[in-house]
Every structure is written in structure tokens, then in C-alpha cells.
Design an enzyme around this catalytic site. Structure first.
Site, PDB file in Angstrom:
ATOM      1  CG  HIS A 127      -0.340   0.248   2.523  1.00 54.17           C
ATOM      2  ND1 HIS A 127      -0.037  -0.768   3.402  1.00 54.17           N
ATOM      3  CD2 HIS A 127       0.048   1.394   3.138  1.00 54.17           C
ATOM      4  CE1 HIS A 127       0.491  -0.254   4.496  1.00 54.17           C
ATOM      5  NE2 HIS A 127       0.556   1.054   4.360  1.00 54.17           N
ATOM      6  CG  ASP A 157       0.050  -4.139   2.765  1.00 58.29           C
ATOM      7  OD1 ASP A 157       0.079  -3.625   1.629  1.00 58.29           O
ATOM      8  OD2 ASP A 157       0.062  -3.471   3.811  1.00 58.29           O
ATOM      9  CB  SER A 229       3.638   1.279   5.981  1.00 55.94           C
ATOM     10  OG  SER A 229       2.384   1.191   6.574  1.00 55.94           O
ATOM     11  N   GLY A 285     -10.399 -24.103  -3.406  1.00 62.37           N
ATOM     12  CA  GLY A 285     -11.665 -23.579  -3.907  1.00 62.37           C
ATOM     13  C   GLY A 285     -12.834 -23.779  -2.969  1.00 62.37           C
TER      14      GLY A 285
END
Length: 389
Positions: A127, A157, A229, A285
Site C-alpha cells: 500500500h 501487503d 509501513s 476452492g
């Protein structure tokens, strides 16, 4: 009988006199007992008030080891915004009002990163650099380098950058996984203040922030703020244990709750992105939840295994005949502890691999096999954070 009673009375008087003498000697000549023990060659009396393990007076050594590997990241992006354009002429403003227009403005995101390779690879958060058109990296020694994106993984992330610079200080990974109670230091660029160190402990490990994700996180109370971050979470030896990623703040009535991606997870993502440009995960799945247990059964709130809640049409699970309400107990050679454990094991399996699955259906055992495919892209959901730093 009288002789025995007299002997006991004599011994009692001796003990009382000895204790009184010891009290007087200790009161007026403190330390004399310890000096006598030393003179007689006896071991010293341990100090009951001394702690079992003394905490270091400073963590400057750990910071000196890790800080040179932590960089500041400035990601620039062009943001298009819509606005009302007003006419300069007051008469035209009254007659025509304003017109809708779009204009572009430059926006800069602050973040941190960690140098993980002498070849110039830097780990940071996805991000931080998402949609960036220009990324600049400020090194510890003051050098500035332009960075290119090698690849990213939205689910964890994480992103891998590449800078062209020599003589890079590479951080070392911790050999042991962090434990709750371990001291950790967060190093980064909070609020653009450059190198900043905050201290805390590991509050918990194995935190699941997204029910559909296979990844887990380290929880810490070390202060993580905007700009941290992608920075380093290191142990008391200056070894990397995690990549700081987000905080849950006061908007959620929380304080001292931050999260970091474990270094082991980050290393696996790094290796795959460097090798292939993206992360490949196995996919069965199906969606899972905890196995419910009756309240009066005397068993824990959730039993071993994972309860299937949904099966995606055409997925490997559907082709294997797995149905909602099935309880999966084993995948390959591994027992399944809970849904998170199943997701981690599933994602670690190479797509195209056929695995055996065992479980219960309506209380009866069943066995089947499924050939896993590559997990499709997933949108990363926030775990009610106030903000991502």
C-alpha cells in the site's frame, strides 16, 4: 523420661539464645554473616530481590545493527480529482454557475523499507507504493536512489523494490520465531521524521486479520505510526522478525495494537517475486470455518479440523466432490488443526499437485483427492484498522 524432657528443654534454650545472638549481631554488625561464609569457603547467599534475568540498560546496540538497513520511501503518484471550475467574471458566474472539470495533482506517500539483499532488493508494504509513478529511496547514509517495482503481493501487503546502489547494509533475519513477551523494536519513518525507534513486546503471534487469507501476523504494542509501513520490527539483537504493516487505533477504541508480517513469510514472498515476479499459492476452492461443538459436550468451543461452508463451482474442491458441511480433518500427510491451518497448508502446495483429503460427512468418514490450482487474485480486506501507516 525426665532425662529426655530435660535434654529437650536444654536444646530449646540453646536455640532461643542462638537466634537472639544472631539477631543482635545482624542488627549491629550487618554483613558479618556473609563475611563469615566467605571466610569458611561457603557459597554466598543469593539475593532474593535480584531479578532472574537483568534487562539491558540500552538497546542502542540492536539499533546500530539494524537501523542502517532501514530506508525511507517517498512514493509519488498522480491523482485525478473532479472539481467545479468557476468563471472569473461575476456576471458569468451568476448566469452559468460553474463547470465540472477534472484536474491532476501530485500526491506523495511516506513509508519505510528494509534492505534484504546486497543486490539492492528492498522489502516494503504494497500500500506504500501502490499506483506510484515515481519512487525515491533515502538510505541511512544520506544517499538517494530511484527504485523500481520488481513485484508485489496484495494479499500479504508486501512489495519488492530494486535500487541501483553499492555497499548496501543488509539486515539479518532472526533465526528463531518471536514469542509473546519478547522485546521488539520498530524502526521506520513515522510522519516523515526519518529514523525513529519505538520499543515494545510481542503481544501475540499467529493473528488472523482476514478470514479468507492464509497469512498470519505478529501483534505488538511497539508504537507504529503513519510512515512506519514497511519498516523493520527487530529483536533485542537487531535481527529482523517482521515487516511493520498496520495499526488499529483510537477509532476502534484500541491503543498499543500494531501488526507486522513475520520475517519468514516476507522471505518466502521475496524469493517468489524475485524468481517469478509474483507469488503463487495453491487453491482448493472452498471456504471454511471452525467446527462447532455442542455447549454441553464438555469439549472446547471448536474441535479439530475445518468445516466447509461454501464450495466454488468448477473449483478443485467441487471436482473432488467436497460439499458444504463436510468436516476436513487431513490434507496430504498433515492433520488439520483449524481453518487457518488448512489455508496455510493449502497455499503452500504447488498448483497442479494432487493431494488426498480425509474428513467426515454426516458423521461418516470419507476420502477423496483433489488437484490444486493457482489461487486467483484476492482483494485484501482491512481488519477494522483506523489507518494503515
Amino acid at each position: 523420661m525426665k532425662h529426655a524432657a530435660g535434654t529437650l528443654a536444654f536444646l530449646a534454650r540453646c536455640v532461643v539464645i542462638g537466634l537472639a545472638a544472631a539477631f543482635v549481631i545482624g542488627l549491629f554488625w550487618p554483613g558479618s554473616g556473609e563475611r563469615l561464609r566467605v571466610r569458611l569457603g561457603l557459597p554466598a547467599t543469593p539475593d532474593a530481590s535480584a531479578p532472574g534475568i537483568a534487562a539491558p540498560a540500552s538497546y542502542a546496540g540492536a539499533v546500530a545493527v539494524a537501523a542502517p538497513s532501514v530506508v525511507n520511501i517517498y512514493a509519488n503518484k498522480i491523482v485525478n480529482e473532479r472539481a467545479i471550475k468557476m468563471y472569473d467574471n461575476p456576471i458569468l458566474q451568476q448566469l452559468l454557475g460553474g463547470t465540472l472539470t477534472t484536474y491532476a495533482r501530485r500526491e506523495q506517500t511516506l513509508g519505510s523499507g528494509v534492505i534484504v539483499s546486497a543486490q539492492g532488493y528492498v522489502l516494503t508494504n504494497y500500500h506504500v507504493i501502490a499506483h506510484a509513478t515515481d519512487i525515491q529511496v533515502l538510505l541511512y547514509d544520506g544517499r538517494v536512489a530511484k527504485a523500481t517495482v520488481v513485484g508485489s503481493d496484495e494479499e500479504t501487503d508486501l512489495a519488492v523494490l530494486k535500487i541501483d546502489a553499492g555497499n548496501l547494509p543488509v539486515i539479518r533475519l532472526a533465526e528463531q520465531k518471536p514469542r509473546p513477551g519478547d522485546v521488539v523494536l520498530a524502526i521506520g519513518n513515522p510522519l516523515g521524521l526519518n529514523q525513529t525507534v519505538t520499543m515494545g513486546i510481542v503481544s501475540a503471534v499467529g493473528r488472523q486479520l482476514n478470514g479468507s487469507s492464509a497469512e498470519d501476523f505478529i501483534q505488538t504494542d511497539a508504537a507504529i505510526n503513519l510512515g512506519n509501513s514497511g519498516g523493520a520490527l527487530v529483536n533485542a539483537d537487531g535481527r529482523l522478525v517482521g515487516i511493520n504493516t498496520l495499526l488499529i487505533g483510537k477509532a476502534a477504541n484500541a491503543e498499543g495494537i500494531g501488526f507486522a508480517i513475520p520475517a519468514g513469510t516476507a522471505k518466502k514472498v521475496l524469493d517468489q517475486i524475485v524468481a517469478t515476479g509474483h507469488v503463487v499459492r495453491g487453491w482448493l476452492g472452498a471456504d471454511y470455518t471452525f467446527v462447532p461443538v455442542a455447549a454441553n459436550s464438555g469439549l472446547p468451543a471448536a474441535a479439530r479440523g475445518a468445516l466447509v461452508t461454501d464450495v466454488y463451482p468448477g473449483s478443485p474442491a467441487a471436482q473432488a466432490g467436497i460439499q458444504p458441511h463436510d468436516i476436513l480433518l487431513r490434507i496430504g500427510d498433515d492433520d488439520i488443526r483449524d481453518p487457518s491451518d488448512l489455508r496455510r497448508r493449502e497455499s503452500a502446495i504447488k498448483p497442479g499437485t494432487t493431494v488426498e483429503l480425509s474428513g467426515l460427512r454426516n458423521g461418516s468418514p470419507f476420502h477423496t483427492s483433489a488437484t490444486l490450482t493457482e489461487r486467483p487474485p484476492m482483494s485484501m480486506e482491512a481488519a477494522t484498522p483506523e489507518s494503515t501507516p
